[in-house]
Write an enzyme that holds these catalytic residues in place. Sequence first.
Site, PDB file in Angstrom:
ATOM      1  N   SER A 201       7.860   3.586  -0.856  1.00 10.96           N
ATOM      2  CA  SER A 201       7.939   3.439  -2.308  1.00 10.96           C
ATOM      3  C   SER A 201       6.566   3.160  -2.897  1.00 10.96           C
ATOM      4  O   SER A 201       5.666   2.669  -2.219  1.00 10.96           O
ATOM      5  CB  SER A 201       8.888   2.291  -2.667  1.00 10.96           C
ATOM      6  OG  SER A 201       8.210   1.051  -2.677  1.00 10.96           O
ATOM      7  N   ASP A 202       6.418   3.480  -4.171  1.00  7.25           N
ATOM      8  CA  ASP A 202       5.214   3.066  -4.881  1.00  7.25           C
ATOM      9  C   ASP A 202       5.332   1.576  -5.210  1.00  7.25           C
ATOM     10  O   ASP A 202       6.422   0.997  -5.196  1.00  7.25           O
ATOM     11  CB  ASP A 202       5.026   3.893  -6.151  1.00  7.25           C
ATOM     12  CG  ASP A 202       3.558   4.025  -6.537  1.00  7.25           C
ATOM     13  OD1 ASP A 202       2.747   3.192  -6.100  1.00  7.25           O
ATOM     14  OD2 ASP A 202       3.220   4.974  -7.274  1.00  7.25           O
ATOM     15  N   ALA A 203       4.210   0.961  -5.512  1.00  6.18           N
ATOM     16  CA  ALA A 203       4.159  -0.493  -5.679  1.00  6.18           C
ATOM     17  C   ALA A 203       5.017  -0.944  -6.854  1.00  6.18           C
ATOM     18  O   ALA A 203       4.821  -0.496  -7.988  1.00  6.18           O
ATOM     19  CB  ALA A 203       2.718  -0.944  -5.870  1.00  6.18           C
TER      20      ALA A 203
END
Length: 970
Positions: free
Chosen positions: A239-241
Amino acid sequence: MTDGPPPFRDPALSVDERVADLLGRLTLDERLAMLHQFAPAVPRLGLPAFRTGQEALHGVAWMGGATVFPQAVGLGATWDDELVRAVGEAAGREVRAMRESDERVGLNVWSPTVNLLRHPLWGRNEEGYAEDPALTAALATAYTRGLRGDHPDYWRTAPVLKHWLAHNHEERRDTASTSVRPRVLHEYELPAFRGPVAAGAVAGVMPAYNLVNGRPNHLSPLLASELRTWTELPLVVCSDAGAPSNIAGSQGYLPDHERGLAAALRAGVDSFTDHGEDPAPTVARLTEALRRGLITEGDVDTAVGRLLGMRFRLGQFDPELDPYVADAAFDTPAHRELALRAAEKAVVLLKNDGLLPLAPGTRVAVVGPLADEVKLDWYSGSLLRRSSPLDGLRAHQGVAGVEFADGADVVRLRTASGFVRVPAGGPDLELTAAAALDPALLRGRTDLPPLTADAAPADATELRLVDWGHGVLTLRAPDGGYLSVADDGLVRASAAEPGGWVVQETFALEPHGGGHLLRHRGTGNHVCVAAGRLKVAAEGETGEVFFVETVERGADAVAAAAAGADVVLVVAGNDPHINGRETEDRLTLALPPAQDRLWRAAHAANPRTALVLVSSYPYAVPEADATLPALLWTAHGGQAAGEALARVLCGDVSPAGRLPQTWYADDAELPGILDYDLIAARATYLYYDGTPLYPFGHGLSYTSFDHADLTVTATDETLTAEVTVTNTGAVAGDEVVQLYAAALEPSVPRPHQWLIGHRRVTLTSGESRRLTFTVPARSALGFWDVAHGRWAVEPGAYAVRVGASSRDIRQAATVKLTGEPVGPRPVRRAGLAAVDYDESEGVRIVDRDPVVGDAVAAPDDGTEALLRFRACDFGASGASGAGGAGGAGGAEGGGTGRVRLLAAREEPGDGRVELRVPDLGLTLSFDVPSTGDRYVYTPVTTELPGPLGGVHDVELALYGPLRLDRLDLT
């Protein structure tokens, strides 16, 4: 007898066998913990901790000093697959070397970015390779192969592609939904990812923050239905942050975080990047999701198994067999030479009326805000060495002398209390307000007398003010320190460069009280004076009124330097942290007005002026193109940028970079930044109907090339093109041979032409080379047939063209393919999915339900949304109704007498859908009642006046807030 090592420690077993054994030894709590970015160690099994995520977009980032290569868009401008692969290999070797001394350095590398540069105002334009999917896929494949390495079993690093999917905007980047129709999805967006994934060099992907067709990318059903079908490798999805929390947070897509994370895990997300290094919130949410039955242990094991497989391939459990331990290298002479070569190859000569290359002994004026800068971006490493354009030209033996002016305005700031000064002793000391100015001079005044030498105290500091456009400015002290604001709120001349996630070095002047308030953009607050120090005002405090006294205009200094030179080089462009970066799209293609004034001042003083644009993105500079004898562009070129530019300007290297995206002449030529339908918007070189300032693939040379004897052969499986390229000029140089295709008789709108191959070759003067391109005909020439939901190659004629750019075609040939006839839409048998339209007006594509599928939505304001479907086959003609229902080409029997829509309406009241068959003059109206839920669809059925047969175009008009799934005919 003692037990031997467990099977997961046995390198003779397959990765799948080792993963299965290790999974069986881990407790449920241990497995859940591994789903966070920072997976903890498991001491009882001897497992070390593991972190997903290491940035290495153009060299290792965020971990201190490393070799800094040109920005990704600059690597894209090289059009050189082998070079880009070498850069990937060097970055991977440095990741390995840096990890030996710093365990925070990770081997799961989040690079490259393969989002297409569809819109040049995207704030992260610097991160992508090109606006073209084929070029992007080729370069991404090259870079990931370098990062991955060549060993059949072990990987140097594990590359993760960013960002899945259709992510080319920062505007509302976590809440905006982009409508991506099936043709744009399959012909444009997916191929950039599919190329490197299918090549076997990619460990996984990272979903983007935005939503696509109403659904968060972290819940994308395409992760399963598309991505994971392209390879047998168990791809990891990171996932992105902060994105997992967005699902139930900023996006409000699901009602709580447990449902949000559970849905992401089921969709295929394996590693959750959330809450920094603290895994507790993520683990707690997943544990509760498991307790509530939202996920199963099988879902957990599937994700953990993929993560463990990646760790095995990285050699984490077999350090004695890992071939990349000895391969690690850092800041080697080879890497330095590669950085120089990459920067040279990235330079694009946009225009040249003979001014370049510079003759030996030329006296040069190097001016402008980028003349003595080596700018870094958010995904750069720290510089180990530095070469600015000024450095490069001063060091070059062919240059007789160099004058320099940065073009900044030299100013003093004063308040009612005195002048601002930076005390001697170092950049970290506070700014103070000097009290030498008589406050009576200012009392009651709305203007100020001209500044004179005796009016200012001797210690009043002269600051260099650079206006970056849109009211954004930086201020720099004489020792080079930028005015910056620290956590304590004090203003200091302490920063080497603007930077950071929140840039603390930018300010804005706001007219007030005959002077200006100075707003600090990082905090949004005004600057005030307290106890003789400058600080950001706290709540309840008022900002100080500042008066700006100009000591020297930057344009005057540029003109003075230009007047005495043989040639002037105006080096303009952007700072990658200002007015266009992650979280912030640009507002215009125009050069900042202050920089525009600089090239005009230089040219007025000396007509032998060239504009050198050093930037992360294109500019619209039609007047400079019409006025100046030479223009060049290069992305921020990393540690060797200045030396590389000097070598190109002085003719040591013939420029051969090519533009990886279209340069437009005006903002008016751009679609909205959230308009992803490039077919309807006529966007990118593929569909753009106008005349670009500089076309995709453009770039000039100091030599000339001839393209001759193009031959093309094609079957339904393979297309082969051969062409002879000759250097017909006097010096050696590189030519970038570009191979395009075009459908000459398409049944649907196709691009003007599209890239199917490219090759960068080095030829000495007079040298010829025969080049061969072999491409799969089906993928290279096909399109997505929405009428039948498939990839298809139409029969007919195709042009194959060779050129020096997309608008500079040198040779062309025509081939004919038998292909597969598309035929009309089988409406009677298959119905019409609303999203499979041929044309639309005013519609949004939305999620049919939270898990899978797309629908079409009408505007909330009740205005008409229109869908058009071409060549719909209603079956064999029967007794005509509504004025006669006929038409040629009906392939299915039976005729049609009833129409059923499947639609949803969350709001109270009715919506309306009209079915129109224009050539029959037939219009039917359907009232869609409220279903109370956007995802609850109801069938609405209407009888036709009589049996309808034949092939006709159909329109569906939608009124009121409703969602349309499909239409079926019986």
